[in-house]
Motif scaffolding. Structure first.
Motif, PDB file in Angstrom:
ATOM      1  N   ASN A   1      75.213  24.433  -3.970  1.00  0.00           N
ATOM      2  CA  ASN A   1      74.061  24.176  -3.608  1.00  0.00           C
ATOM      3  C   ASN A   1      74.108  23.072  -2.736  1.00  0.00           C
ATOM      4  O   ASN A   1      74.355  22.163  -3.176  1.00  0.00           O
ATOM      5  CB  ASN A   1      73.036  24.038  -4.735  1.00  0.00           C
ATOM      6  CG  ASN A   1      72.800  25.570  -5.364  1.00  0.00           C
ATOM      7  OD1 ASN A   1      72.935  25.604  -6.747  1.00  0.00           O
ATOM      8  ND2 ASN A   1      72.868  26.615  -4.518  1.00  0.00           N
ATOM      9  N   GLY A   2      73.452  23.006  -1.587  1.00  0.00           N
ATOM     10  CA  GLY A   2      73.399  21.911  -0.540  1.00  0.00           C
ATOM     11  C   GLY A   2      74.561  21.410   0.021  1.00  0.00           C
ATOM     12  O   GLY A   2      74.666  20.585   0.626  1.00  0.00           O
TER      13      GLY A   2
ATOM     14  N   ARG B   1      61.744  13.037  -2.115  1.00  0.00           N
ATOM     15  CA  ARG B   1      61.994  13.876  -0.814  1.00  0.00           C
ATOM     16  C   ARG B   1      60.831  15.090  -0.889  1.00  0.00           C
ATOM     17  O   ARG B   1      60.264  15.423  -1.930  1.00  0.00           O
ATOM     18  CB  ARG B   1      63.271  14.794  -0.921  1.00  0.00           C
ATOM     19  CG  ARG B   1      64.220  13.644  -0.710  1.00  0.00           C
ATOM     20  CD  ARG B   1      65.747  14.224  -0.517  1.00  0.00           C
ATOM     21  NE  ARG B   1      65.764  15.302   0.423  1.00  0.00           N
ATOM     22  CZ  ARG B   1      66.952  15.866   0.652  1.00  0.00           C
ATOM     23  NH1 ARG B   1      68.029  15.449  -0.062  1.00  0.00           N
ATOM     24  NH2 ARG B   1      67.252  16.903   1.401  1.00  0.00           N
TER      25      ARG B   1
ATOM     26  N   GLY C   1      75.847  22.722   2.670  1.00  0.00           N
ATOM     27  CA  GLY C   1      75.617  22.921   4.289  1.00  0.00           C
ATOM     28  C   GLY C   1      75.734  24.402   4.576  1.00  0.00           C
ATOM     29  O   GLY C   1      75.737  24.551   6.044  1.00  0.00           O
ATOM     30  N   LYS C   2      75.634  25.407   3.937  1.00  0.00           N
ATOM     31  CA  LYS C   2      75.668  26.828   4.215  1.00  0.00           C
ATOM     32  C   LYS C   2      74.782  27.435   5.225  1.00  0.00           C
ATOM     33  O   LYS C   2      75.100  27.884   6.391  1.00  0.00           O
ATOM     34  CB  LYS C   2      76.054  27.641   3.126  1.00  0.00           C
ATOM     35  CG  LYS C   2      76.995  27.427   2.002  1.00  0.00           C
ATOM     36  CD  LYS C   2      77.233  28.139   0.929  1.00  0.00           C
ATOM     37  CE  LYS C   2      75.826  28.046   0.104  1.00  0.00           C
ATOM     38  NZ  LYS C   2      75.650  27.064  -0.654  1.00  0.00           N
ATOM     39  N   THR C   3      73.418  26.959   4.556  1.00  0.00           N
ATOM     40  CA  THR C   3      72.419  27.579   5.681  1.00  0.00           C
ATOM     41  C   THR C   3      72.370  26.915   6.802  1.00  0.00           C
ATOM     42  O   THR C   3      72.044  27.627   7.907  1.00  0.00           O
ATOM     43  CB  THR C   3      70.941  27.453   4.573  1.00  0.00           C
ATOM     44  OG1 THR C   3      71.223  28.285   3.456  1.00  0.00           O
ATOM     45  CG2 THR C   3      69.808  27.889   5.273  1.00  0.00           C
ATOM     46  N   THR C   4      72.433  25.542   6.712  1.00  0.00           N
ATOM     47  CA  THR C   4      72.567  24.691   7.854  1.00  0.00           C
ATOM     48  C   THR C   4      73.239  25.105   9.002  1.00  0.00           C
ATOM     49  O   THR C   4      73.040  25.322  10.278  1.00  0.00           O
ATOM     50  CB  THR C   4      72.776  23.115   7.754  1.00  0.00           C
ATOM     51  OG1 THR C   4      71.878  22.994   6.639  1.00  0.00           O
ATOM     52  CG2 THR C   4      72.448  22.397   8.801  1.00  0.00           C
TER      53      THR C   4
ATOM     54  N   GLY D   1      68.877  26.361  -3.437  1.00  0.00           N
ATOM     55  CA  GLY D   1      69.454  26.053  -4.819  1.00  0.00           C
ATOM     56  C   GLY D   1      68.730  24.919  -5.233  1.00  0.00           C
ATOM     57  O   GLY D   1      68.392  24.906  -6.404  1.00  0.00           O
ATOM     58  N   GLN D   2      68.404  24.005  -4.445  1.00  0.00           N
ATOM     59  CA  GLN D   2      67.903  22.782  -4.846  1.00  0.00           C
ATOM     60  C   GLN D   2      66.314  23.164  -5.337  1.00  0.00           C
ATOM     61  O   GLN D   2      65.774  22.331  -6.128  1.00  0.00           O
ATOM     62  CB  GLN D   2      67.941  21.706  -3.856  1.00  0.00           C
ATOM     63  CG  GLN D   2      69.354  21.092  -3.560  1.00  0.00           C
ATOM     64  CD  GLN D   2      69.590  20.496  -2.497  1.00  0.00           C
ATOM     65  OE1 GLN D   2      68.717  20.472  -1.429  1.00  0.00           O
ATOM     66  NE2 GLN D   2      70.903  19.766  -2.372  1.00  0.00           N
TER      67      GLN D   2
ATOM     68  N   ASP E   1      62.010  20.632   2.451  1.00  0.00           N
ATOM     69  CA  ASP E   1      63.262  20.108   3.033  1.00  0.00           C
ATOM     70  C   ASP E   1      64.467  20.059   2.008  1.00  0.00           C
ATOM     71  O   ASP E   1      65.481  19.595   2.149  1.00  0.00           O
ATOM     72  CB  ASP E   1      63.129  18.558   3.528  1.00  0.00           C
ATOM     73  CG  ASP E   1      62.075  18.723   4.742  1.00  0.00           C
ATOM     74  OD1 ASP E   1      61.722  19.648   4.945  1.00  0.00           O
ATOM     75  OD2 ASP E   1      61.858  17.359   4.917  1.00  0.00           O
TER      76      ASP E   1
ATOM     77  N   TYR F   1      69.804  16.145   9.319  1.00  0.00           N
ATOM     78  CA  TYR F   1      68.153  16.403   9.199  1.00  0.00           C
ATOM     79  C   TYR F   1      67.304  15.043   9.724  1.00  0.00           C
ATOM     80  O   TYR F   1      68.060  14.059   9.360  1.00  0.00           O
ATOM     81  CB  TYR F   1      67.756  17.046   7.910  1.00  0.00           C
ATOM     82  CG  TYR F   1      68.123  18.663   7.613  1.00  0.00           C
ATOM     83  CD1 TYR F   1      67.355  19.442   8.540  1.00  0.00           C
ATOM     84  CD2 TYR F   1      69.382  18.800   7.128  1.00  0.00           C
ATOM     85  CE1 TYR F   1      67.607  20.860   8.253  1.00  0.00           C
ATOM     86  CE2 TYR F   1      69.574  20.175   7.189  1.00  0.00           C
ATOM     87  CZ  TYR F   1      68.831  21.035   7.585  1.00  0.00           C
ATOM     88  OH  TYR F   1      69.061  22.685   7.349  1.00  0.00           O
TER      89      TYR F   1
ATOM     90  N   SER G   1      67.739  22.749   0.068  1.00  0.00           N
ATOM     91  CA  SER G   1      68.260  23.923   0.300  1.00  0.00           C
ATOM     92  C   SER G   1      67.709  24.847  -0.850  1.00  0.00           C
ATOM     93  O   SER G   1      67.091  24.398  -1.766  1.00  0.00           O
ATOM     94  CB  SER G   1      69.841  23.598  -0.063  1.00  0.00           C
ATOM     95  OG  SER G   1      70.091  23.728  -1.221  1.00  0.00           O
TER      96      SER G   1
ATOM     97  N   GLN H   1      67.604  33.421   3.471  1.00  0.00           N
ATOM     98  CA  GLN H   1      67.705  33.284   2.020  1.00  0.00           C
ATOM     99  C   GLN H   1      66.558  33.776   1.163  1.00  0.00           C
ATOM    100  O   GLN H   1      66.620  34.318   0.169  1.00  0.00           O
ATOM    101  CB  GLN H   1      68.154  31.839   1.842  1.00  0.00           C
ATOM    102  CG  GLN H   1      68.288  31.552   0.167  1.00  0.00           C
ATOM    103  CD  GLN H   1      69.203  30.183   0.068  1.00  0.00           C
ATOM    104  OE1 GLN H   1      69.229  29.375   1.029  1.00  0.00           O
ATOM    105  NE2 GLN H   1      69.519  29.940  -1.064  1.00  0.00           N
TER     106      GLN H   1
HETATM  107  N1  LIG Z   1      64.721  21.163   6.468  1.00  0.00           N
HETATM  108  C1  LIG Z   1      65.557  20.089   5.781  1.00  0.00           C
HETATM  109  N2  LIG Z   1      65.237  18.793   6.154  1.00  0.00           N
HETATM  110  C2  LIG Z   1      66.078  17.706   5.414  1.00  0.00           C
HETATM  111  N3  LIG Z   1      67.201  17.953   4.812  1.00  0.00           N
HETATM  112  C3  LIG Z   1      67.385  19.267   4.634  1.00  0.00           C
HETATM  113  C4  LIG Z   1      66.565  20.524   5.029  1.00  0.00           C
HETATM  114  N4  LIG Z   1      67.415  21.559   4.645  1.00  0.00           N
HETATM  115  C5  LIG Z   1      68.155  21.348   4.195  1.00  0.00           C
HETATM  116  N5  LIG Z   1      68.443  19.893   3.948  1.00  0.00           N
HETATM  117  C6  LIG Z   1      69.526  19.183   3.092  1.00  0.00           C
HETATM  118  O1  LIG Z   1      70.594  19.542   3.943  1.00  0.00           O
HETATM  119  C7  LIG Z   1      71.725  19.908   2.971  1.00  0.00           C
HETATM  120  C8  LIG Z   1      72.413  21.034   3.274  1.00  0.00           C
HETATM  121  O2  LIG Z   1      71.482  22.220   2.979  1.00  0.00           O
HETATM  122  P1  LIG Z   1      71.731  23.574   3.079  1.00  0.00           P
HETATM  123  O3  LIG Z   1      70.433  24.231   3.145  1.00  0.00           O
HETATM  124  O4  LIG Z   1      72.420  23.878   4.415  1.00  0.00           O
HETATM  125  O5  LIG Z   1      72.354  23.928   1.977  1.00  0.00           O
HETATM  126  P2  LIG Z   1      73.104  25.441   1.288  1.00  0.00           P
HETATM  127  O6  LIG Z   1      74.556  25.363   1.379  1.00  0.00           O
HETATM  128  O7  LIG Z   1      72.511  26.551   2.126  1.00  0.00           O
HETATM  129  O8  LIG Z   1      72.667  25.296  -0.010  1.00  0.00           O
HETATM  130  P3  LIG Z   1      71.972  26.575  -1.145  1.00  0.00           P
HETATM  131  O9  LIG Z   1      73.277  27.047  -1.834  1.00  0.00           O
HETATM  132  O10 LIG Z   1      71.363  25.710  -2.148  1.00  0.00           O
HETATM  133  O11 LIG Z   1      71.402  27.508  -0.170  1.00  0.00           O
HETATM  134  C9  LIG Z   1      71.095  19.690   1.525  1.00  0.00           C
HETATM  135  O12 LIG Z   1      71.431  18.416   1.028  1.00  0.00           O
HETATM  136  C10 LIG Z   1      69.651  19.774   1.929  1.00  0.00           C
HETATM  137  O13 LIG Z   1      68.961  19.022   0.792  1.00  0.00           O
END
Ligand SMILES: Nc1ncnc2c1ncn2[C@@H]1O[C@H](COP(=O)(O)OP(=O)(O)OP(=O)(O)O)[C@@H](O)[C@H]1O
Ligand SMILES: Nc1ncnc2c1ncn2[C@@H]1O[C@H](COP(=O)(O)OP(=O)(O)O)[C@@H](O)[C@H]1O
Ligand SMILES: [Mg+2]
Ligand SMILES: [Mg+2]
Lengths: 276, 284
Positions: free
Chosen positions: A41-42, B141, A44-47, B149-150, B145, A14, B147, A87
């Motif tokens: 959490n965090g 932050r 990288g799943k959603t990414t 859960g965060q 931005d 990001y 996730s 989500q």
């Molecule tokens: N728009 C954004 N800008 C910057 N960093 C981001 C952004 N979205 C997510 N991140 C960061 O990228 C990492 C992966 O995020 P992601 O949303 O893919 O997690 P996730 O596995 O889906 O988590 P969760 O279970 O909490 O939904 C995390 O550290 C998050 O803080």
């Protein structure tokens, strides 16, 4: 079997982030597979799913959907095959009423009006929201929003459905109903399911579980291979299966450790109970 | 602070017949300093119920007492600050309560809004971010931005930072990974032990069994049952009508009961379950 999704060394960071959200991921998903994506959490799943749907572009690596390498020109066509349930469903509501909202995706695909009405009704029926057709989606309860979001995706009859914790606000019965619905659809039509979930019970329905940690795939196996990890599951942010917790509490009686499935555990306990 | 609902009915937009009743004639007491769980199907009225406690919604008829404050259909939006300070709420969708451009400002907003000096509010933010399992790095932050859960964790930190007496949690663990869920549930329990009243809406029956002292069951906008989790999960009528689902231990016990085990009442936690099994195996 052909690969419907294929990722080769995909990395994404990001803007301004210090670490990669997706770190050199390579992954093949076959047509018709049901894959659970899990991780803390965090992780990288959603990414990962945003990359597959082309909502963000990878910094390096390639992504193939149905054999076609994705680029700026063809992403719109590829996306027609992918239905993604976000989500937070609030992010995908565009219509003023539930039925407009579900129709939106069909309009985009140029479906004729007559056909559209039928498909909208059918999709809403599948998730048991037909009585809410005229309501403003914003006025629904959380779980109702999730159902409508799922209907919106089912209506476009995608080849790939991505669910990002899409049943997290449904009551246990409602969750089972939705999962059964998807399971049944897969019997009738070709449908690949990618489901992000924290629900260990849901992962049991899948053919395969992929565990992410800090943007990397750290495990990729059938469900049993994952559950066998026992207490190590906690490192991956997963819960130990319920039967392992019970077996742990009865360690002295059972005289063994490790993963046992429910049937096995019930059998063992019944034997012990009749012996004494 | 004791909370009491007296014949509370809420209809959303009375001019729109399609939006039915949110709440129908609900009366109940929520004990001070107790841990109360509210369960029920999607759309059964859980969120509508709790939104009356801090007057986000006003009753269409009936009244709610929160300590010595009384909320009636006539209650206006003036002077609600003291109530909102006492009753903190974590919303069902965390994004809906994040709005500042950094996490730190976001967590500080509540305390500052309630008159706590800037520096103290900042200290609270630095403390609470760690309490919810994130490092201080997150404070700079943007909350958008993060996730899912965060974001959830930040929203919880924001509510705890104002130090409310009553904490309402609307499905707060949806979206948290299981390890995080346990940590956050333990945190709520700890808050209760420190003298707070906890009201939790959840679909996780194991959490209800493990953490709650009282359980309320909503169905079709009505309050259908109130009692201890042990009693409610053993209420055959509620089970037959499918108004509740069972914790995993109870489901497992039911399966054993079909074989050669016998349970006078269903165990609802793992500890109860294993204790019960041991006793039967050893023939005591
Ligand atoms: N728009 C954004 N800008 C910057 N960093 C981001 C952004 N979205 C997510 N991140 C960061 O990228 C990492 C992966 O995020 P992601 O949303 O893919 O997690 P996730 O596995 O889906 O988590 P969760 O279970 O909490 O939904 C995390 O550290 C998050 O803080
Ligand atoms: N703002 C609103 N306008 C109209 N109807 C609403 C609104 N919010 C909720 N409802 C309806 O009230 C009922 C109860 O909703 P809610 O309390 O959110 O349920 P839940 O038990 O899932 O929290 C549902 O049928 C829902 O659609
Ligand atoms: Mg996510
Ligand atoms: Mg709700």
């Amino acid at each position: 079997m052909k690969n419907i999704i294929s990722m080769k060394n995909v990395t994404y960071t990001y803007p301004e982030a210090e670490t990669h959200a997706t770190d050199d991921i390579s992954l093949d998903i076959q047509e018709n597979e049901w894959v659970s994506i899990v991780g803390r959490n965090g992780s990288g799943k959603t990414t990962l799913t945003k990359l597959i749907d082309g909502l963000i572009d990878c910094d390096s690596g390639d992504i193939f959907i149905d054999g076609v390498k994705i680029d700026e020109d063809n992403i719109w066509d590829a996306r027609k095959n992918i239905g993604i349930v976000f989500q937070n469903p609030d992010h995908q509501f565009v219509g003023a009423t539930v039925e407009d909202d579900v129709a939106f995706g069909l309009e985009n695909q140029g479906v004729q009006r007559e056909d559209m009405i039928k498909r909208v009704d059918h999709a809403l029926q599948m998730v048991d929201m037909q009585d809410y057709k005229k309501r403003d989606p914003q006025s629904l309860s959380g779980g109702q929003k999730q159902r409508v979001a799922i209907a919106g995706v089912l209506a476009i009859e995608p080849k790939i459905i991505i669910m990002d914790e899409s049943t997290s606000m449904l009551d246990p019965d409602g969750r089972r109903t939705v999962l059964d619905l998807i399971q049944n659809l897969r019997k009738k039509q070709s449908l690949t399911v990618l489901s992000i979930t924290h629900d260990i019970e849901e992962t049991q329905l899948s053919d395969r579980i992929i565990v992410l940690k800090s943007g990397k795939i750290v495990k990729d196996s059938d469900p049993k291979g994952i559950y066998d990890l026992g207490p190590k599951l906690i490192d991956y942010g997963l819960e130990e299966p319920f039967t392992s917790l019970v077996a742990d509490g009865l360690r002295d009686e059972l005289g063994q450790e490790g993963y046992v499935n429910e049937e096995g555990l019930i059998d063992q306990l019944c034997k012990l109970n009749s012996k004494m | 602070m004791q909370i009491e609902f007296k014949n509370v009915t809420h209809s959303y937009e009375s001019n729109n017949p399609l939006s039915g009743l949110g709440l129908a004639d609900v009366s109940c007491k929520i004990e001070d300093k107790a841990f109360t769980a509210i369960v029920g199907k999607t759309g059964s009225g859980k969120s509508t119920l709790v939104r009356h406690i801090n007057a986000l919604l006003k009753p269409t008829s009936g009244e709610i007492k929160v300590g010595d404050r009384v909320i009636t259909p006539e209650t206006n939006n003036k002077n609600l600050k003291p109530l909102r300070k006492q009753v903190g709420m974590v919303f069902q969708f965390p994004e809906s309560q994040l709005f500042e451009d950094t996490v730190e400002k976001d967590i500080m907003f509540g305390p500052k809004n309630f008159g706590i000096p800037e520096e103290e509010a900042r200290e609270a933010a630095h403390k609470m971010i760690k309490v919810v399992g994130l490092s201080e790095d997150y404070l700079d932050r943007s909350p958008f931005d993060l996730s899912g859960g965060q974001m959830r964790r930040v929203a919880i930190a924001g509510v705890l930072a104002s130090d409310p007496e009553t904490i309402i949690l609307d499905e707060p663990t949806a979206g948290l990974d299981p390890v995080g869920r346990k940590e956050i549930m333990d945190l709520f329990k700890e808050q209760q032990q420190n003298g707070k009243t906890i009201i939790l809406i959840t679909h996780n029956m194991d959490d209800v069994a493990n953490y709650a002292e009282t359980m309320m069951v909503m169905h079709d906008s009505r309050l259908r049952a109130v009692g201890t989790p042990k009693d409610i999960f053993n209420d055959q009528d509620l089970l037959d009508k499918k108004l509740i689902s069972l914790p995993q231990s109870a489901v497992f016990a039911q399966k054993l009961a079909k074989k050669n085990f016998k349970f006078e009442s269903l165990p609802i936690t793992i500890n109860e379950l294993t204790a019960e099994i041991k006793q039967q195996i050893h023939g005591e």
